[in-house]
Design a protein around this motif. Structure first.
Motif, PDB file in Angstrom:
ATOM      1  N   ASN A 172       4.324   9.323 -24.505  1.00 28.48           N
ATOM      2  CA  ASN A 172       2.753  10.099 -25.073  1.00 28.48           C
ATOM      3  C   ASN A 172       2.468   8.542 -25.975  1.00 28.48           C
ATOM      4  O   ASN A 172       1.719   8.684 -26.855  1.00 28.48           O
ATOM      5  CB  ASN A 172       3.018  11.057 -25.855  1.00 28.48           C
ATOM      6  N   PRO A 173       2.093   7.344 -25.692  1.00 29.57           N
ATOM      7  CA  PRO A 173       1.759   6.069 -26.496  1.00 29.57           C
ATOM      8  C   PRO A 173       0.189   6.572 -27.008  1.00 29.57           C
ATOM      9  O   PRO A 173      -0.456   7.379 -26.376  1.00 29.57           O
ATOM     10  CB  PRO A 173       2.021   4.916 -26.180  1.00 29.57           C
ATOM     11  N   ASP A 174      -0.223   6.396 -28.286  1.00 36.43           N
ATOM     12  CA  ASP A 174      -1.460   6.042 -28.243  1.00 36.43           C
ATOM     13  C   ASP A 174      -2.154   4.576 -28.196  1.00 36.43           C
ATOM     14  O   ASP A 174      -3.781   5.005 -27.051  1.00 36.43           O
ATOM     15  CB  ASP A 174      -1.472   6.014 -29.826  1.00 36.43           C
ATOM     16  N   ILE A 175      -1.724   4.010 -27.425  1.00 32.40           N
ATOM     17  CA  ILE A 175      -2.303   2.556 -26.859  1.00 32.40           C
ATOM     18  C   ILE A 175      -1.209   2.598 -25.957  1.00 32.40           C
ATOM     19  O   ILE A 175       0.022   2.018 -26.336  1.00 32.40           O
ATOM     20  CB  ILE A 175      -2.425   1.564 -28.347  1.00 32.40           C
ATOM     21  N   ILE A 176      -1.898   1.462 -24.810  1.00 29.30           N
ATOM     22  CA  ILE A 176      -1.052   0.538 -24.207  1.00 29.30           C
ATOM     23  C   ILE A 176      -1.341  -1.149 -23.737  1.00 29.30           C
ATOM     24  O   ILE A 176      -2.686  -0.894 -23.764  1.00 29.30           O
ATOM     25  CB  ILE A 176      -1.232   1.281 -22.649  1.00 29.30           C
ATOM     26  N   ILE A 177      -0.560  -1.538 -23.604  1.00 34.24           N
ATOM     27  CA  ILE A 177      -0.914  -2.733 -24.137  1.00 34.24           C
ATOM     28  C   ILE A 177      -0.450  -3.529 -22.532  1.00 34.24           C
ATOM     29  O   ILE A 177       1.106  -3.672 -22.353  1.00 34.24           O
ATOM     30  CB  ILE A 177      -0.297  -4.037 -24.902  1.00 34.24           C
TER      31      ILE A 177
END
Ligand code: PLP
Length: 421
Positions: A172-177
């Motif tokens: 459940n990441p806040d941001i995906i790069i």
């Protein structure tokens, strides 16, 4: 006659500081006499370098056009407004911030704007081709944030989107790069968007390496998919060493605040001017032709390596670079880099996915074509260089072979002097 040599007007420097002048002169010679295959390097134009060396270096301009903390900003405001407008036009973006000093600062500002320290970042592992700023533990991105990494499939060498999705669901990441420093295949930004939407994460794209290809329409466009885009300006984009950010308009205020006063002070106005020039150059048909040739040269080299029995990670390239996997050849990427340097061929050692060697030794080398293409080299020269590389790496005595090829490499360099458009 038009001066097409690579010499900057350094006469004042020669008088004021002979030591630095000497180093600059030697670097000019090195650039001319060496075949530059470092995938992240290129030769910027005279106009770009003239802007970098201009009086704009003397001006403080904290803030943004029309809202500065210093007086006398009327001309640098013009410069920055042009740079912003051109960045937006070139990439079809709603908003641009052209102040990040470099790619790392662009990435840092986006993370600062998007998530709080302690938040979770899902990025590509450095050891599979990602960048330090995508969550490596020795970098702010792995220190200030919880970092989780995805990579490539061991069999194919292609990005493992199933793993990205699985990790996103689990973590459940806040941001995906999405984005890489050493990945030779197209990146499917729509697929990343879908995964980000599924878990309610932001999608950030780091297009540092492929910005020139994207500008020329030769790589899928991240703009329709990404919340935030970070880039450098000095790789395929062929501008000055620097960075910039694109984003959806609704994030303008938070990105602006994250860059200044968040992580930077005064912007480097001379470099912003050079970025504006580079964005203008990148809109020309000649730039698109150049990027087509960058791809053709990379493809020709990768095919030649494979024909001659070397392993190219993922079996080829869709972009400007490739990774040679030397792990089955009994020597390291470090050794290969040193041997090739003896033949005036400049590459960098690079870990390959699932590498058993340390990063200092590395199992491979990374090879890119932006710089040789800027010299005007086409497939014939690219294949010749690949052939010399194979001859050296496959030789019983690589050092001696490298030494014996050096004059041929210099001969090729003489045929394609470093001059800029
Ligand atoms: N992002 C990617 C994908 C890169 O490859 C790089 C540099 O190689 C950076 C960011 C960082 O750029 P800079 O060296 O300008 O900080």
């Amino acid at each position: 006659m038009k001066n097409t040599t690579f010499e900057p007007p350094v006469s004042h420097l020669a008088e004021a500081d002979p030591e630095i002048y000497g180093a600059v002169e030697s670097e000019i010679r090195r650039q001319n006499e060496n075949v530059e295959l470092i995938a992240s390097e290129n030769y910027s134009s005279f106009a770009v370098r003239e802007s970098c060396g201009s009086v704009l270096t003397d001006k403080y301009a904290e803030g943004y056009p029309g809202r500065r903390w210093y007086g006398g900003c009327e001309w640098v405001d013009e410069v920055e407004k042009l740079a912003i407008a051109r960045a937006c036009k070139l990439f079809g973006a709603e908003y641009a911030n052209v102040q990040p000093h470099a790619g790392s600062q662009a990435n840092m500002a986006i993370l600062m704007a998007a998530i709080r320290p302690g938040g979770k970042v899902l990025g590509m592992s450095l050891s599979h081709g990602g960048h330090l700023t995508h969550g490596h533990k020795r970098n702010f991105s792995g220190d200030l944030y919880q970092a989780v990494s995805y990579g490539v499939d061991e069999q194919t060498g292609f990005l493992d989107y199933r793993q990205v999705r699985r990790l996103a669901e689990q973590e459940n990441p806040d941001i995906i790069i999405a984005g890489a420093s050493a990945y030779s295949r197209k990146i499917d930004f729509g697929h990343f968007r879908d995964i980000a939407d599924q878990v309610g994460a932001y999608l950030m794209v780091d297009m540092a390496h492929i910005a020139g290809l994207i500008a020329a329409g030769l790589h899928p466009d991240p703009v329709p998919y990404a919340d935030f885009i970070a880039s450098t300006t000095h790789k395929t984009l062929r501008g000055p060493r620097s960075g910039f950010i694109l984003a959806r308009r609704k994030y303008a205020e938070s990105i602006d605040a994250a860059v200044f006063p968040g992580i930077q002070g005064g912007p480097l106005m001379h470099v912003i001017a050079a970025k504006a020039v580079a964005f203008k150059e990148a809109m020309s048909p000649a730039f698109a032709d150049y990027q087509v040739q960058v791809l053709a040269n990379a493809d020709a080299m990768a095919r030649h390596f494979i024909e001659r029995g070397l392993r190219v990670v993922s079996g080829g390239t869709d972009n400007h670079l490739m990774l040679l996997d030397l792990s089955g050849n009994g020597f390291s990427g470090r050794e290969a880099t040193e041997w090739l340097a003896a033949a005036n061929i400049t590459v960098n050692k690079n870990v390959i996915p699932f590498d058993k060697r340390s990063p200092a030794e590395a199992g491979g080398i990374r090879i890119g074509t932006p710089a040789i293409t800027s010299r005007g080299m086409k497939e014939k020269a690219a294949v010749q260089i690949a052939d010399w590389i194979v001859e050296i790496l496959m030789s019983k005595d690589p050092e001696e072979t490298a030494g014996s090829l050096r004059s041929k490499v210099k001969g090729l360099c003489d045929e394609f002097p470093v001059h800029c458009c």
